[in-house]
Design a protein around this motif. Structure first.
Motif, PDB file in Angstrom:
ATOM      1  N   UNK A 387       0.862  -0.974  -0.036  1.00  0.00           N
ATOM      2  CA  UNK A 387       0.133   0.313   0.111  1.00  0.00           C
ATOM      3  C   UNK A 387       1.034   0.695  -0.152  1.00  0.00           C
ATOM      4  N   UNK A 388       2.292   0.695   1.287  1.00  0.00           N
ATOM      5  CA  UNK A 388       3.183   1.951   0.607  1.00  0.00           C
ATOM      6  C   UNK A 388       3.121   2.683  -0.638  1.00  0.00           C
ATOM      7  N   UNK A 389       3.496   1.758  -1.761  1.00  0.00           N
ATOM      8  CA  UNK A 389       3.496   1.729  -3.142  1.00  0.00           C
ATOM      9  C   UNK A 389       2.345   2.190  -3.625  1.00  0.00           C
ATOM     10  N   UNK A 390       1.179   2.258  -3.787  1.00  0.00           N
ATOM     11  CA  UNK A 390      -0.525   1.906  -3.942  1.00  0.00           C
ATOM     12  C   UNK A 390      -0.335   3.304  -4.253  1.00  0.00           C
ATOM     13  N   UNK A 391      -1.042   3.569  -3.066  1.00  0.00           N
ATOM     14  CA  UNK A 391      -1.760   4.604  -2.713  1.00  0.00           C
ATOM     15  C   UNK A 391      -0.701   5.750  -3.162  1.00  0.00           C
ATOM     16  N   UNK A 392      -0.999   7.643  -3.517  1.00  0.00           N
ATOM     17  CA  UNK A 392      -0.921   8.454  -3.154  1.00  0.00           C
ATOM     18  C   UNK A 392      -1.320   9.391  -2.988  1.00  0.00           C
TER      19      UNK A 392
END
Ligand code: NIG
Ligand code: FE
Length: 409
Positions: A387-392
């Motif tokens: 999720x750290x890479x997925x959400x902006x």
């Protein structure tokens, strides 16, 4: 039972220790610190006694994920002014290199930086450092490079080192006096290279802040020959070697970094196959900077597949700077690394932890969760670390520990 009680014990937590390519996951874990070091970690079920008996403070984490504090191994957060003007020019179709050749770009930031006092440089840089820490960053590499004269380069290193007193992050300063050739030296470039080698490097060593030497090797900056002379002088003096390499054109930068024994080559959009193999052979890390590729609308991507197959360590950084990467949002960089450059979430997260520690020569001390390593911990409000890479969106950081001390967010 440990001999003495630990200071703090985090329980009900999943750990990403970063000790293997799958992130060294320990589900249902616990981690303890004593002073500024990690004292113990493992499965919660393996704790030798009840948590309250083991530590002065027990912190239940509600099943959150914990990683090492992030390491941003390539930034230029100390600078005067801004580059909104360049931004508008690029939007109208001018290129980054064209603006630089016309006296804008890095040189416009140099003019503003030379005019600013140390205090005027410190306040906004400290704010940028705090923005990074809001994304879990506990170590920041900070480059000089907007002074390009003896006094201002040393002043920039002083300001960079001083940031450690203004926020939770540890600072690793890098001398980048060879960022571009200042106009005072037009027509006598060799004199500037000599100033860097004979005067600025020795003075930076006496001053004691710089840990690394860096050069921008590019046709709008330093030639491979000039870059080599400066890197060799810095490395011989005991600094780690870094190189802004093959960003806008293929200058053979990756091979040059390998030939001089640099720790990293950074950017690498134009890195050749031969360059990848030279880097693999010499164990030079690749520092990928997708914020700059995105901001400048780069037409090439670093050869991530070839780097991966060759076993080159890939680190990731914000490259936070006013020109090519006005970004202090680590989540955005993680996202761009996956979407634009094709990294896996695991590679991206290793890129901000274990791999970044290696770039800074700090792999013995941080970047992984292991007993004896520095107690820099980031606790995340996510169900899956990808999720750290997925959400902006906003930072999902729940808590931060730097050098053993909980940081107020
Ligand atoms: O890493 N490439 C050179 N240096 C910086 C940009 C500096 C600037 O444009 O102010 C970089 O992208
Ligand atoms: Fe840079």
């Amino acid at each position: 039972m440990p001999d003495t009680r630990w200071d703090r014990l985090w329980t009900d937590v999943h750990l990403a220790t970063m000790t293997d390519p799958s992130l060294g996951i320990v589900r249902d874990g616990a981690i303890a610190t004593s002073g500024d070091r990690i004292a113990w970690l493992g499965k919660a079920a393996a704790l030798p006694a009840a948590p309250e008996q083991l530590a002065a403070e027990v912190i239940p984490c509600g099943g959150a994920w914990l990683t090492p504090g992030f390491i941003d191994c390539h930034t230029h957060i100390v600078f005067g002014g801004d580059r909104t003007g360049d931004f508008r020019r690029r939007l109208r179709g001018e290129s980054y290199a064209g603006i630089a050749r016309a006296g804008g770009g890095i040189m416009s930031t140099v003019r503003a930086t030379r005019e600013a006092s140390n205090e005027e440089l410190t306040a906004p840089a400290a704010a940028r450092a705090r923005e990074l820490s809001a994304w879990g960053v506990t170590t920041i590499e900070v480059k000089s490079g907007y002074g390009l004269d003896f006094d201002t380069e040393l002043r920039m290193l002083e300001v960079a080192a001083g940031l450690a007193h203004h926020g939770p992050a540890d600072i690793s300063p890098t001398l980048l006096a060879a960022h571009t050739v200042p106009p005072e030296y037009a027509g006598r470039r060799d004199d500037y290279v000599r100033l860097v080698v004979d005067e600025i490097i020795p003075a930076a060593l006496d001053q004691g802040h710089a840990r690394a030497i860096d050069v921008f090797c590019e046709d709008i900056a330093f030639t491979p020959g000039e870059s080599r002379a400066i890197l060799e002088a810095g490395i011989a003096a005991g600094l780690h070697g870094r190189l802004h390499a093959d960003q806008l054109t293929d200058q053979g930068g990756g091979a040059l970094a390998a030939a001089v024994g640099a720790r990293s080559a950074d950017h690498l959009e134009y890195l050749s196959r031969g360059g990848v193999h030279a880097m693999a052979e010499a164990d030079v890390c690749a520092v990928l900077l997708p914020g700059a590729a995105y901001t400048l609308g780069a037409d090439r991507r670093p050869p991530v597949g070839t780097l991966r197959r060759a076993g080159v360590t890939m680190a990731l950084a914000t490259d936070a700077n006013p020109g090519s990467s006005p970004i202090t949002n680590v989540g955005m960089i993680l996202n761009l690394a996956c979407i634009l450059f094709g990294l896996t979430p695991e590679e991206a997260l290793l890129g901000f932890t274990a791999s970044a520690a290696k770039v800074l020569g700090l792999e013995h001390d941080r970047g992984r969760l292991e007993p004896g390593k520095r107690a820099d911990l980031a606790l995340w409000r996510v169900g899956d670390l990808a999720e750290l890479c997925y959400w902006m969106g906003p930072s999902p950081l729940k808590a931060l520990v730097s050098d053993g001390l909980p940081v107020g967010l």
